[in-house]
Each structure stands twice: as C-alpha cells, then as structure tokens.
Write a protein that holds these residues in place. Structure first.
Motif, mmCIF file in Angstrom:
data_model
loop_
_atom_site.group_PDB
_atom_site.id
_atom_site.type_symbol
_atom_site.label_atom_id
_atom_site.label_comp_id
_atom_site.label_asym_id
_atom_site.label_seq_id
_atom_site.Cartn_x
_atom_site.Cartn_y
_atom_site.Cartn_z
ATOM 1 N N UNK A 117 0.839 -1.202 0.000
ATOM 2 C CA UNK A 117 0.000 0.000 0.000
ATOM 3 C C UNK A 117 0.873 1.251 0.000
ATOM 4 N N UNK A 118 1.911 1.238 0.838
ATOM 5 C CA UNK A 118 2.779 2.408 0.952
ATOM 6 C C UNK A 118 3.705 2.534 -0.257
ATOM 7 N N UNK A 119 4.449 1.459 -0.541
ATOM 8 C CA UNK A 119 5.541 1.572 -1.503
ATOM 9 C C UNK A 119 5.101 1.570 -2.963
ATOM 10 N N UNK A 151 24.252 -11.376 7.401
ATOM 11 C CA UNK A 151 22.816 -11.363 7.127
ATOM 12 C C UNK A 151 22.183 -10.095 7.681
ATOM 13 N N UNK A 152 22.577 -9.710 8.900
ATOM 14 C CA UNK A 152 22.012 -8.510 9.521
ATOM 15 C C UNK A 152 22.352 -7.268 8.705
ATOM 16 N N UNK A 153 23.590 -7.187 8.208
ATOM 17 C CA UNK A 153 24.008 -6.026 7.415
ATOM 18 C C UNK A 153 23.274 -5.986 6.080
ATOM 19 N N UNK A 154 23.032 -7.163 5.477
ATOM 20 C CA UNK A 154 22.303 -7.203 4.203
ATOM 21 C C UNK A 154 20.857 -6.768 4.393
ATOM 22 N N UNK A 155 20.247 -7.231 5.493
ATOM 23 C CA UNK A 155 18.871 -6.826 5.775
ATOM 24 C C UNK A 155 18.790 -5.328 6.025
ATOM 25 N N UNK A 156 19.775 -4.781 6.754
ATOM 26 C CA UNK A 156 19.794 -3.341 7.032
ATOM 27 C C UNK A 156 19.967 -2.537 5.747
ATOM 28 N N UNK A 157 20.827 -3.038 4.846
ATOM 29 C CA UNK A 157 21.035 -2.352 3.566
ATOM 30 C C UNK A 157 19.777 -2.422 2.704
ATOM 31 N N UNK A 158 19.101 -3.562 2.730
ATOM 32 C CA UNK A 158 17.842 -3.725 2.009
ATOM 33 C C UNK A 158 16.814 -2.722 2.539
ATOM 34 N N UNK A 159 16.686 -2.655 3.861
ATOM 35 C CA UNK A 159 15.736 -1.724 4.468
ATOM 36 C C UNK A 159 16.076 -0.284 4.096
ATOM 37 N N UNK A 160 17.375 0.064 4.112
ATOM 38 C CA UNK A 160 17.792 1.442 3.821
ATOM 39 C C UNK A 160 17.314 1.889 2.446
ATOM 40 N N UNK A 161 17.342 0.968 1.473
ATOM 41 C CA UNK A 161 16.880 1.312 0.128
ATOM 42 C C UNK A 161 15.386 1.639 0.140
ATOM 43 N N UNK A 162 14.598 0.797 0.789
ATOM 44 C CA UNK A 162 13.150 1.006 0.800
ATOM 45 C C UNK A 162 12.766 2.241 1.612
ATOM 46 N N UNK A 163 13.477 2.481 2.716
ATOM 47 C CA UNK A 163 13.199 3.699 3.484
ATOM 48 C C UNK A 163 13.520 4.935 2.653
ATOM 49 N N UNK A 164 14.615 4.874 1.876
ATOM 50 C CA UNK A 164 14.982 6.010 1.025
ATOM 51 C C UNK A 164 13.886 6.302 0.002
ATOM 52 N N UNK A 165 13.256 5.253 -0.517
ATOM 53 C CA UNK A 165 12.130 5.446 -1.444
ATOM 54 C C UNK A 165 10.969 6.159 -0.751
ATOM 55 N N UNK A 166 10.609 5.668 0.439
ATOM 56 C CA UNK A 166 9.496 6.270 1.176
ATOM 57 C C UNK A 166 9.829 7.716 1.541
ATOM 58 N N UNK A 168 11.630 9.732 -0.071
ATOM 59 C CA UNK A 168 11.576 10.545 -1.284
ATOM 60 C C UNK A 168 10.170 11.082 -1.546
ATOM 61 N N UNK A 169 9.155 10.413 -0.995
ATOM 62 C CA UNK A 169 7.771 10.871 -1.185
ATOM 63 C C UNK A 169 7.491 12.150 -0.416
ATOM 64 N N UNK A 170 8.285 12.431 0.629
ATOM 65 C CA UNK A 170 8.160 13.691 1.352
ATOM 66 C C UNK A 170 7.018 13.771 2.349
ATOM 67 N N UNK A 171 6.449 12.623 2.725
ATOM 68 C CA UNK A 171 5.366 12.613 3.699
ATOM 69 C C UNK A 171 5.924 12.154 5.046
ATOM 70 N N UNK A 172 6.018 13.070 6.010
ATOM 71 C CA UNK A 172 6.670 12.759 7.283
ATOM 72 C C UNK A 172 5.915 11.720 8.101
ATOM 73 N N UNK A 173 4.582 11.798 8.081
ATOM 74 C CA UNK A 173 3.795 10.839 8.852
ATOM 75 C C UNK A 173 3.974 9.433 8.304
ATOM 76 N N UNK A 174 3.937 9.298 6.993
ATOM 77 C CA UNK A 174 4.128 7.990 6.373
ATOM 78 C C UNK A 174 5.522 7.451 6.670
ATOM 79 N N UNK A 175 6.525 8.320 6.601
ATOM 80 C CA UNK A 175 7.893 7.894 6.881
ATOM 81 C C UNK A 175 8.042 7.451 8.336
ATOM 82 N N UNK A 176 7.444 8.214 9.268
ATOM 83 C CA UNK A 176 7.532 7.856 10.683
ATOM 84 C C UNK A 176 6.857 6.516 10.946
#
Length: 254
Positions: A117-119, A151-166, A168-176
């Motif tokens: 829904x979000x991404x 594994x932990x570092x790969x998961x963190x890097x994976x998450x960082x990419x998706x958070x960067x996408x969110x 980029x949308x510029x909605x603070x509530x959605x990001x929080x």
C-alpha cells in the motif's frame, strides 16, 4: 476566605485535568520533534531545560512527558547523555508478530500488504517528482547491499533502500510509520539473505525499480515493487517445509 471541601475538590480536579492535558500536548510535541529532525535510535533528545524553553513547559511537565514516552519504550535514559530515542517498540512489534516462534505466511502477507500500500502507492508521485539526482542516490544506497558481509548487514542495507524510497515521497507521517515497523520489516528482509544469489537478486530487483523511476514508468514501478515484495515468501515456505534453498534459487521475474 473559607473554601468548601467540594470547592477544593473541583479546583484540584480542574488543575489535574489541565496538567494532564499539558503533559499530553508535550508528549505529542516531542514525538513531532523526533519525526521532524528524523532522529534515529540512539540519537539524543534536547535536555529537559531546553525542551521546557522550546515548548514553554514547566520542568515538572517535561519530566512527566518523558516518563510517558519512556513507559511506551520510545525513549530511554543513558548516563551522561540523557534521553535518547529507543527501540523499545521494536521488541513489542516482534512479540506481536510472533517472530520468536517463527514468522507465518499470513503474518508475512500482512506486513508485505502494508508495504505494498505504501511503496506502490507512492509510485504515481515518485515517477513525476524523482529526478536524476534522486535516482543516483537510490542507486548508491542500493549498492551497499553488495558489500554487506553478514545477514544482519544485508537486511539493514535492504531496508535502507526502501526507506529512502518512502522518504523521497516527502510525507513525514508515512515515513515515521514506516520507521516504526523497521524491526518487523528487517526480520522479513533476513529471509534467504544467507545465500549470495539472493543478495545479487535483491540488488538487481532494486535496480529495476530505480530504472522504472528514471523512465517515469508508473506501471513498471508498481509491477517491479509488487514482485519484489512477494520474493521472500519462497524462503519462508521452504523453511516451513524443512527445506533450505539450494544454489539454484528462483530469481525475480524480469
């Protein structure tokens, strides 16, 4: 002047309500401050005196507001540092989704459904607003997964990419809200990450998502994201059946 017992009771009750409202307001203001400054886990909040001056609150009100935030696991106190953003909500979320006893396909689909829904929902906005520099930054974040060693570092890097996408949308509530679910999302992202082909497949899938943004192709973006969010389910089902994915892993659809 003589004041009746009933009069004192009413006055005290009114003061208590007013004080409680002040604490509630300050709790909300401090949470907004954390979101506005994009403070992460371990980042320090302003000192009590600073918070009082910033929001026009008494020291007692500040202390009670911090007590409320501490009770919810949103902050913790560290020696010589003071109040810092905590990850207490993460443990509660892990318990909620029963990750300690194993993630179920239904829980996986629930979380990934929220992410879809979000991404995918931000796709219409991103294909119009994301410029070349934004896409370059996404590619740079994506490249971190190739050098992650654990594994932990790969998961963190994976998450960082998706958070960067969110982000980029510029909605603070959605990001929080998305950040609140980080511990849960990273647990899902650990699936299959012990295998190197998964690391490469994830990097490639992210690259295709960025390519869709560069091409301003909304349909391709939604399709790539949806396929990517379903990718981890195969590893969860393998684990449930007592199998481990072998060298020949099924990549995401091109």
């Amino acid at each position: 002047m003589v004041t009746s017992e009933a009069g004192r009771t009413e006055a005290e009750a009114g003061a208590a309500v007013a004080h409680g409202s002040a604490v509630d307001r300050l709790v909300a203001e401090i949470r907004e401050l954390v979101a506005r400054r994009a403070l992460g886990i371990g980042d320090a909040l302003p000192r009590e005196r600073e918070l009082g001056e910033m929001f026009g609150a008494s020291r007692n009100t500040v202390r009670e507001a911090l007590t409320v935030l501490r009770a919810y696991g949103l902050i913790e106190t560290r020696p010589k540092v003071g109040a810092v953003v905590a990850d207490g909500h993460g443990e509660a979320l892990r318990r909620l989704f029963s990750f300690h006893s194993g993630l179920s396909p239904d829980s996986f689909r629930d979380v990934q459904g929220f992410r879809r829904i979000v991404e995918t929902g931000i796709g219409d906005m991103l294909v119009l607003s994301a410029g070349p520099a934004d896409c370059d930054r996404l590619d740079a974040v994506n490249d971190r997964i190739l050098t992650a060693a654990t594994v932990a570092e790969r998961a963190a890097a994976d998450y960082a990419f998706h958070e960067a996408l969110v982000d980029l949308a510029g909605n603070r509530t959605m990001l929080a809200t998305y950040r609140l679910l980080r511990p849960v999302i990273e647990e899902i992202m650990r699936l299959g990450k012990a295998a190197r082909p998964v690391q490469a497949n994830t990097h490639e899938a992210h690259g295709r998502i960025v390519a869709a943004l560069r091409a301003r192709d909304r349909i391709a973006f939604a399709y790539r994201m949806s396929r990517h969010l379903e990718y981890g389910l195969q590893f969860l089902l393998n684990d449930e059946e007592g199998r481990r994915p072998g060298p020949a892993l099924r990549p995401e659809a091109p």
